[in-house]
Motif scaffolding. Structure first.
Motif, PDB file in Angstrom:
ATOM      1  N   GLY A   1     -92.670  24.486   6.487  1.00  0.00           N
ATOM      2  CA  GLY A   1     -93.427  24.784   5.473  1.00  0.00           C
ATOM      3  C   GLY A   1     -94.026  26.247   5.625  1.00  0.00           C
ATOM      4  O   GLY A   1     -94.012  26.736   6.771  1.00  0.00           O
ATOM      5  N   SER A   2     -94.361  26.805   4.317  1.00  0.00           N
ATOM      6  CA  SER A   2     -94.968  27.970   4.560  1.00  0.00           C
ATOM      7  C   SER A   2     -96.301  28.003   5.432  1.00  0.00           C
ATOM      8  O   SER A   2     -96.501  29.062   5.984  1.00  0.00           O
ATOM      9  CB  SER A   2     -95.228  28.521   3.170  1.00  0.00           C
ATOM     10  N   GLY A   3     -97.066  26.927   5.196  1.00  0.00           N
ATOM     11  CA  GLY A   3     -98.431  26.797   5.948  1.00  0.00           C
ATOM     12  C   GLY A   3     -97.904  26.883   7.473  1.00  0.00           C
ATOM     13  O   GLY A   3     -98.841  27.604   8.235  1.00  0.00           O
ATOM     14  N   ALA A   4     -96.988  26.052   7.891  1.00  0.00           N
ATOM     15  CA  ALA A   4     -96.474  26.178   9.328  1.00  0.00           C
ATOM     16  C   ALA A   4     -96.243  27.341   9.893  1.00  0.00           C
ATOM     17  O   ALA A   4     -96.655  27.940  10.940  1.00  0.00           O
ATOM     18  CB  ALA A   4     -95.604  25.000   9.771  1.00  0.00           C
ATOM     19  N   GLN A   5     -95.435  28.182   9.109  1.00  0.00           N
ATOM     20  CA  GLN A   5     -95.040  29.472   9.557  1.00  0.00           C
ATOM     21  C   GLN A   5     -96.280  30.507   9.557  1.00  0.00           C
ATOM     22  O   GLN A   5     -96.345  31.286  10.611  1.00  0.00           O
ATOM     23  CB  GLN A   5     -93.995  29.955   8.348  1.00  0.00           C
ATOM     24  N   LYS A   6     -97.296  30.161   8.752  1.00  0.00           N
ATOM     25  CA  LYS A   6     -98.497  31.272   8.638  1.00  0.00           C
ATOM     26  C   LYS A   6     -99.088  30.958  10.244  1.00  0.00           C
ATOM     27  O   LYS A   6     -99.540  31.815  10.588  1.00  0.00           O
ATOM     28  CB  LYS A   6     -99.298  30.923   7.408  1.00  0.00           C
ATOM     29  N   GLU A   7     -99.506  29.453  10.191  1.00  0.00           N
ATOM     30  CA  GLU A   7    -100.145  29.200  11.497  1.00  0.00           C
ATOM     31  C   GLU A   7     -99.336  29.791  12.810  1.00  0.00           C
ATOM     32  O   GLU A   7    -100.010  30.084  13.752  1.00  0.00           O
ATOM     33  CB  GLU A   7    -100.260  27.623  11.540  1.00  0.00           C
ATOM     34  N   ILE A   8     -98.314  29.430  12.847  1.00  0.00           N
ATOM     35  CA  ILE A   8     -97.472  30.286  14.073  1.00  0.00           C
ATOM     36  C   ILE A   8     -97.354  31.468  13.913  1.00  0.00           C
ATOM     37  O   ILE A   8     -97.724  32.307  15.276  1.00  0.00           O
ATOM     38  CB  ILE A   8     -96.007  29.904  13.827  1.00  0.00           C
ATOM     39  N   LEU A   9     -97.491  32.363  12.863  1.00  0.00           N
ATOM     40  CA  LEU A   9     -97.683  33.771  12.934  1.00  0.00           C
ATOM     41  C   LEU A   9     -99.239  34.023  13.414  1.00  0.00           C
ATOM     42  O   LEU A   9     -99.175  35.225  14.156  1.00  0.00           O
ATOM     43  CB  LEU A   9     -97.367  34.356  11.440  1.00  0.00           C
ATOM     44  N   ASN A  10    -100.092  33.476  12.960  1.00  0.00           N
ATOM     45  CA  ASN A  10    -101.588  33.600  13.398  1.00  0.00           C
ATOM     46  C   ASN A  10    -101.679  33.400  14.923  1.00  0.00           C
ATOM     47  O   ASN A  10    -102.244  34.221  15.338  1.00  0.00           O
ATOM     48  CB  ASN A  10    -102.359  32.933  12.633  1.00  0.00           C
ATOM     49  N   LEU A  11    -100.875  32.397  15.279  1.00  0.00           N
ATOM     50  CA  LEU A  11    -101.083  32.095  16.631  1.00  0.00           C
ATOM     51  C   LEU A  11    -100.548  33.171  17.558  1.00  0.00           C
ATOM     52  O   LEU A  11    -101.045  33.550  18.569  1.00  0.00           O
ATOM     53  CB  LEU A  11    -100.406  30.859  17.109  1.00  0.00           C
TER      54      LEU A  11
END
Length: 605
Positions: free
Chosen positions: A2-12
């Motif tokens: 999902g887009s939420g998981a992608q955003k978390e990975i990008l932030n990490l």
């Protein structure tokens, strides 16, 4: 994902990157080397797996293609050999005698016995192939199985007889007692019929028949490779021969086999290749079990060695990268300082560092910006000063010209030439209307017209004055500084023809030289002594040294005025050369860029 998981990975990832960039140089170096080593091992493993898989599959595919090529060549060579053998037999002298009608019975019997022995030897030599002769004179000879020869077979009554006569050869393949020339042979075989002619009269005299049993076709597919099976099919779908093992999954796969190498869902590689000849069309089917194949690829050894070398090289690269991390910003600063030395003022270096190197780059950028602001301010002041100086120089020309023209008008009126005086006044009015234009730049055509009007006025003053103008028409519309040619012409008249008694001549020549505009103004006046010429060149040199300095009110004001204006406009791109010989005249050569007013402004600071 999902887009939420992608955003978390990008932030990490961004957080890790920020933390890394804020580390000190020592910790940053250690972290970078360790991460690079781990990445190298992973990359080497992936590359090895990909290379190994591709090499394995490539080995099997190449084996299939090699097998197809080998068997196709064997089949074609086999039947080419049968054709050559048949024609050599049919057209040998002793065989031609059998087909002759005018032979005695005793002689014919002898020839038939000899031919039977010979054909029998051929049958043994070719592992069971049967050879037979059927002559139109009633003679029938076979090497073996003569008791099975069907004397009731009439080739001329066959459906394919016309095709046999037309092509000289016919191939009959299949199973059944209605095929061939022998009785009791229900199994599959191939019978090849050849038409025989008398080689003297070319009359058809009979037929030669070669019968090839199925076992000999099977031998063409023999292979010593374990796990490799071959089959021959007719294009109609009938199986001629096959050694492919019984396998339901494999059989269903072979029903719709494409003409290329494919891999089934299990471990088999399959392929179908068309063998197309003039008289039959077969499909060669190849099945290879990959588990029996050994990969003969010496590159795999090199891959292992290469991986080790790669790891070593990458470690060297890591060391180089760390060194580059430290030295590149310093080199960037050095290159930027060189750019500043080359007048590329205000250059900035992109700063992606957050450590001591970043502080160094920030200091350089601040210094470069301050220098740029200061120079821009001086450049603006210099530009304003240059424009004011150019306007003063332009105003210097008009008084000289007006004074000379008024002298001409006065002289014409005193001599009673009122009409000529009126003409001069009209021309003078046109010239001053032209001078009232505020344009700094005009076209070369306008400048030449302006100069020609001036020379027209001067002709009233100098009766023997002649002038020539040679300019390429293609250059006429180029941009050109206003009031350049007229001062040079005026200088020739004033200083060159002052004491000249004979014909006075002025020549203007403008042409393109490389990417520049070459201008020549030449007269046949009194010229200059060497000392005068040296003095003038020295004053021109001073203009090059300090183009913003006001000109002194001395001799040759027109030439110096033009040189100063040209240099202020073109800088080092402008060149001038004066050649003069006392008693012979003067030539002034100017060279400027062809693009004229489109030249980038140069600031003198």
């Amino acid at each position: 994902m999902g887009s939420g998981a992608q955003k978390e990975i990008l932030n990490l990832f961004n957080d890790i990157k920020t933390r890394f960039m804020h580390l000190g140089l020592k910790k940053k170096t250690v972290t970078f080397v360790m991460c690079t080593f781990i990445g190298t091992v992973l990359l080497a493993s992936i590359v090895f797996g990909v290379v190994y898989t591709n090499s394995w599959r490539s080995t099997v595919v190449n084996h299939v293609k090699s097998m197809e090529t080998e068997k196709e060549e064997n089949i074609r060579n086999y039947f080419d050999n049968m054709d050559g053998l048949a024609y050599n037999i049919c057209y040998s002298n002793w065989m031609q005698d059998i087909f002759m009608k005018s032979v005695s019975i005793q002689r014919r019997q002898e020839m038939e016995e000899n031919a039977g022995d010979f054909l029998g030897s051929l049958s043994t030599l070719y592992e069971g192939n049967q050879f037979a002769i059927i002559a139109l004179n009633g003679t029938r000879v076979t090497g073996t199985d003569s008791y099975r020869l069907d004397y009731n077979v009439d080739i001329e009554q066959k459906d394919w007889y016309e095709e046999l006569i037309r092509n000289g050869k016919y191939v009959e393949a299949g199973e059944g007692s209605d095929r061939g020339i022998y009785r009791n042979h229900p199994e599959w075989n191939m019978t090849i019929y050849y038409v025989v002619h008398d080689y003297n009269t070319l009359e058809r005299t009979g037929f030669m028949v070669i019968t090839i049993p199925l076992k000999n076709i099977n031998k063409l597919l023999d292979t010593s490779y374990e796990g490799t099976w071959l089959a021959l099919e007719e294009r109609t779908g009938g199986v001629i021969c096959s050694d492919i093992p019984d396998n339901p999954d494999l059989e269903s796969r072979l029903e719709e086999l494409p003409y290329r190498v494919t891999r089934t869902e299990n471990r088999y590689f399959t392929s179908k290749k068309e063998i197309d000849t003039e008289f039959f069309r077969w499909d060669l089917i190849t099945v290879v079990d990959e588990k029996y194949q050994t990969m003969n690829n010496p590159m795999m050894v090199l891959v292992f060695v290469g991986i080790l070398v790669l790891v070593g090289c990458l470690l060297i690269v890591v060391a180089a990268a760390v060194s580059r991390y430290l030295t590149n910003p310093i080199l960037d600063c050095a290159d930027a300082m060189l750019e500043i030395r080359n007048n590329n003022i205000g250059i900035q270096i992109e700063n992606t560092y957050f450590d001591e190197i970043g502080e160094l780059i920030d200091g350089f950028n601040e210094m470069s910006g301050s220098i740029y602001s200061l120079i821009e301010k001086n450049k603006m002041i210099s530009t304003l000063q240059k424009n004011a100086e150019i306007k003063i120089l332009e105003r210097q020309i008009n008084p000289h010209f007006l004074f000379n023209t008024l002298e001409i008008i006065n002289s014409l009126i005193l001599n009673g030439k009122e009409k000529s005086a009126v003409k001069v006044c009209e021309t003078l009015g046109q010239l001053y209307r032209y001078n009232l234009r505020q344009n700094k730049w005009i076209t070369l055509r306008e400048e030449i017209d302006y100069t020609m009007q001036y020379l027209l006025i001067m002709k009233y003053k100098i009766n023997d004055l002649t002038y020539f103008c040679d300019v390429d028409e293609k250059l006429m519309e180029l941009p050109f500084l206003k009031a350049i040619l007229q001062p040079l012409v005026e200088n020739s008249i004033k200083h060159g023809f002052q004491r000249k008694q004979q014909e006075c001549c002025i020549s203007i020549n403008i042409r393109k030289h490389n990417e520049n505009l070459h201008i020549e103004v030449m007269d046949n006046g009194g010229g200059m002594e060497e000392a005068q010429l040296a003095s003038l060149n020295e004053e021109i040199y001073k203009i090059y040294e300090n183009p913003m300095e006001r000109l002194a009110e001395e001799t040759h004001i027109g030439i110096k005025n033009v040189v100063q204006r040209m240099y202020l406009e073109y800088g080092e791109a402008f060149r001038v050369k004066i050649i003069s010989t006392a008693g012979f005249g003067t030539r002034i050569e100017l060279e400027i860029p062809e693009d004229g007013g489109r030249r980038e402004e140069k600031a003198y600071v």
